[in-house]
Every structure is written in C-alpha cells, then in structure tokens.
Design a protein around this motif. Structure first.
Motif, PDB file in Angstrom:
ATOM      1  N   UNK A 188      67.249-127.759  42.664  1.00 22.29           N
ATOM      2  CA  UNK A 188      68.155-127.986  43.364  1.00 22.29           C
ATOM      3  C   UNK A 188      67.803-128.848  44.329  1.00 22.29           C
ATOM      4  N   UNK A 189      68.676-130.043  44.701  1.00 22.31           N
ATOM      5  CA  UNK A 189      68.544-131.144  45.576  1.00 22.31           C
ATOM      6  C   UNK A 189      70.009-131.059  46.264  1.00 22.31           C
ATOM      7  N   UNK A 190      69.767-131.388  47.708  1.00 17.86           N
ATOM      8  CA  UNK A 190      70.804-131.669  48.638  1.00 17.86           C
ATOM      9  C   UNK A 190      71.537-132.741  48.527  1.00 17.86           C
ATOM     10  N   UNK A 191      72.692-132.779  48.271  1.00 21.64           N
ATOM     11  CA  UNK A 191      73.601-134.326  48.006  1.00 21.64           C
ATOM     12  C   UNK A 191      74.590-134.370  49.193  1.00 21.64           C
ATOM     13  N   UNK A 192      74.717-135.525  49.792  1.00 23.71           N
ATOM     14  CA  UNK A 192      75.723-135.837  50.828  1.00 23.71           C
ATOM     15  C   UNK A 192      77.106-136.319  50.199  1.00 23.71           C
ATOM     16  N   UNK A 193      77.838-136.831  51.141  1.00 24.37           N
ATOM     17  CA  UNK A 193      79.215-137.231  50.423  1.00 24.37           C
ATOM     18  C   UNK A 193      79.544-138.637  50.735  1.00 24.37           C
ATOM     19  N   UNK A 194      79.887-139.389  49.578  1.00 25.48           N
ATOM     20  CA  UNK A 194      80.098-140.771  49.610  1.00 25.48           C
ATOM     21  C   UNK A 194      81.548-141.006  50.592  1.00 25.48           C
TER      22      UNK A 194
END
Length: 387
Positions: A188-194
């Motif tokens: 699992x990896x953390x993603x931000x928001x475009x």
C-alpha cells in the motif's frame, strides 16, 4: 524547503521522459462529472497527458441528464446515481488500440472488476486506487437493514479480490492505508489528490474583509453531515450558506431551504463551474462524518479560501496540508467553529490561506511525480515528504 528553479526544470524533464513511455488505461465506475473519484481520475488523466503519456479513461458518462456507457442499474440508497454494466467488447477494443502497459482501477464495481480481469488476461500491472471506505458508508444507512450487511459483504469481498490481484494499492489518507491493509492489501502506498491546472494558474479573485458567504459542495448524502450546515444557517442568519450538489438528501434539503432565507441549494454544479463558485464565496465547509480525503477542500485551498473541515476528513492526515486548514473541534459544532473563524483578524486569515495555496501547489507536483513513478513500475515510491 522549495527546490531551485533549475532543479524543478530538471525534474520536469525527467517527468516528461517517464511519461512518454507510459500507456495507461484507467477503468472506473465513477463518471467524471458525478463525484470526487470521477473528478480525481479526469484531473489525473489531464496531468499525465500534459506530460506526454497516452491515457484512456474508460468510465460511464453523464450528459444532459442521461447515463451512457452500458446497461443501467439503480444504486441502492441514491436515486441520483447509477451502476452501469460495461460492454466487454467495447472496453477490449479501446484497450487494443491503446496497448496499455498498466491498468488503474479505482472502484469495486462492474467496470473496476472488468479492468482487473483484463489486466490479468493481458499480463500487465494493475494499480488499485482505494478512495472510499464504502463499507463504512453502508453503516450510515440504518434503514437498509439486512441490505446494508449484504452491501458491506459484497464491497469488502470486491476490495479483497482487487487488492489480491494488484501490484500496489493507493490510499488517500493514513487511515485508509490501514483500512486497506486490514482488508488484505499487501503493498500500500499513500497518494495525494491532483488539482486542475487552472485552479493554480488563474489569478486569484479578491476576498471581502469579513466572512459572509459560506459554501458546502459535495454529495447530498448522510455521511456529509448536512444537518450541521442547516443548523449553522439557522443559528447564524447574518451569514449566507450555499449548498452545491445532488444526492439522496436533496428533497429533505429543499424542504429546509423554504424556512431559511439564508440557505440556498444550487443543485449539481458542472466541474468547469466549480472554480467560479469557490471564488464567489468567503469560506468552504466540510463537516462530514466520513470523508476519506475531501477533494473540494483542496481545491478551495488552491483558490486561497479559508477551509473549515471536521476531524473525520482525511485531508487532515497530510501534514503539509493540515497547517492551512481550520478544524471543527470535537467540542464544538459547525456554527461555533464559524463564529470562531469570523473573530480572526484579516492578517491571520490571509496568512492561513497563503500557506494553504502554497501547500496545494507543492502537493500537486509531488503527487504527479509519485503517480508517474508508480505507473512506470516503481512500486516502492512514496509521496515525498508528506508524513
């Protein structure tokens, strides 16, 4: 510390080189115009294409009041939404034209499960986006009875299947990362928001010296805690409250607006008009009970508007963003928090909104590089410096 312009140029060149080798199929049940997940992947696709990647966004479409993209089925609990069963042959034809080297699936519905199957059949990497804890949402629909338990079991099973077939799962908050692991995700990896480019590029509109117009934008659904907005409008008659969105609570909210002259429901707002709406108000509120991230909050930050959110919003788990956000404390309601916000002097508000806008720009760039690395096969990549 911000990077020098030369270093930024070198990184941008590296991004372009990485993107040119990417052929990405995003297969999603979320229509781009109808919710935050749909908007996320339309914005991401635009950013990737701008860097030179070949991207196909395969999803239902909602145009002129009609759904397109397959056999339409009702969505339990929300008459404004539909589940669409895609045409297998049409999706396959689009993938044959693209010849993707990675498939991204952000939803556990028919489109998403077809995307999972095709990734396995084609022998290419599958990246799963985990944006919404649907299982938690079903717990809010107490009147569903046994249907809530069935929906919960179905969604959990679909997520478990998607996670087991994926090379990496991306979640949009620390809490969602832990939920994904509890369901069975191994990597699992953390993603931000475009953020849409125009939100950062367009000149800011001037703000009034006092907070007078308040915006809520999102689905009109139980998890958004719209009762808090109605209560605030009733307690603070000198403030104007604007609600934008559609959903199962629309009829109830229309009834409430009849008794509150300072509460206006504008209905669903097209994505292209959101920026203008944000610029027309003095603050954005998001008092949600369940909110995996809160894209509209990030967009308001990019437009240098004060943002007030509940402690349940996942956006607060991002250290770089939380410093630019006002929080509704556990010991107060939305009306109390707004009164506290109005007591701040103009300089303090400006400092907070400037911090918020800068943070939004930084996280947008880091998130794009994170996605490019993951799509290129670097599954150990992280969003630099966020936690």
């Amino acid at each position: 510390m911000l990077r020098s312009s030369q270093a930024e140029s070198e990184l941008a060149a590296e991004d372009m080189a990485t993107a040119r080798n990417l052929r990405v199929a995003i297969i999603s049940d979320a229509a781009p115009e109808r919710n935050g997940v749909g908007a996320y992947y339309r914005d991401l696709a635009d950013h990737l294409r701008a860097r030179g990647a070949h991207v196909a966004l395969v999803a239902p479409r909602y145009r002129a009041g009609r759904w397109h993209g397959g056999l339409r089925l009702p969505l339990p609990g929300d008459p404004t939404q539909r589940i669409l069963i895609p045409s297998w042959s049409l999706v396959e034809k689009r993938l044959k034209r693209l010849r993707p080297n990675v498939i991204v699936v952000p939803t556990p519905g028919p489109y998403g499960l077809l995307g999972m199957h095709l990734a396995g059949r084609l022998g290419i990497h599958l990246v799963v986006g985990f944006h919404t804890h649907f299982e938690a949402l079903t717990n809010l629909f107490q009147d569903w009875g046994v249907r809530a338990h069935i929906a919960n079991a179905y969604l959990r099973g679909c997520h478990r299947l998607l996670f087991s077939r994926s090379q990496v799962v991306l979640a949009n908050s620390i809490e969602m990362v832990e939920v994904a692991r509890s369901i069975g995700a191994k990597r699992v990896s953390l993603m931000a928001t475009p953020i849409p480019k125009r939100f950062l590029d367009r000149a800011l509109s001037p703000t009034r010296p006092r907070i007078e117009r308040i915006l809520f934008a999102g689905r009109l659904a139980p998890e958004k805690n719209l009762a808090a907005v109605v209560e605030a409008a009733r307690r603070l008659p000198d403030l104007e409250f604007i609600v934008a969105g559609d959903g199962p609570l629309r009829e109830w909210l229309e009834q409430e607006t009849r008794d509150l002259p300072n509460l206006t429901l504008v209905g669903w707002v097209k994505r292209t008009q959101i920026l203008r709406l944000i610029d027309s108000v003095d603050a954005l509120v998001l008092p949600s009970r369940v909110e995996s991230f809160g894209t509209i909050a990030l967009e308001a930050m990019a437009r240098a508007r004060p943002v007030l959110v509940s402690e349940a919003c996942g956006i607060l788990s991002w250290d770089i963003l939380s410093g630019g956000i006002f929080t509704i404390r556990a010991d107060e309601n939305l009306a109390d928090a707004l009164l506290r916000l109005r007591q701040l002097d103009a300089a303090s508000l400006q400092n907070k909104t400037e911090m918020a806008r800068e943070a939004a720009g930084i996280i947008n760039q880091r998130n794009l590089r994170h996605w490019l690395a993951l799509l290129a096969g670097d599954h150990a990549s992280t969003v630099d410096g966020q936690q």
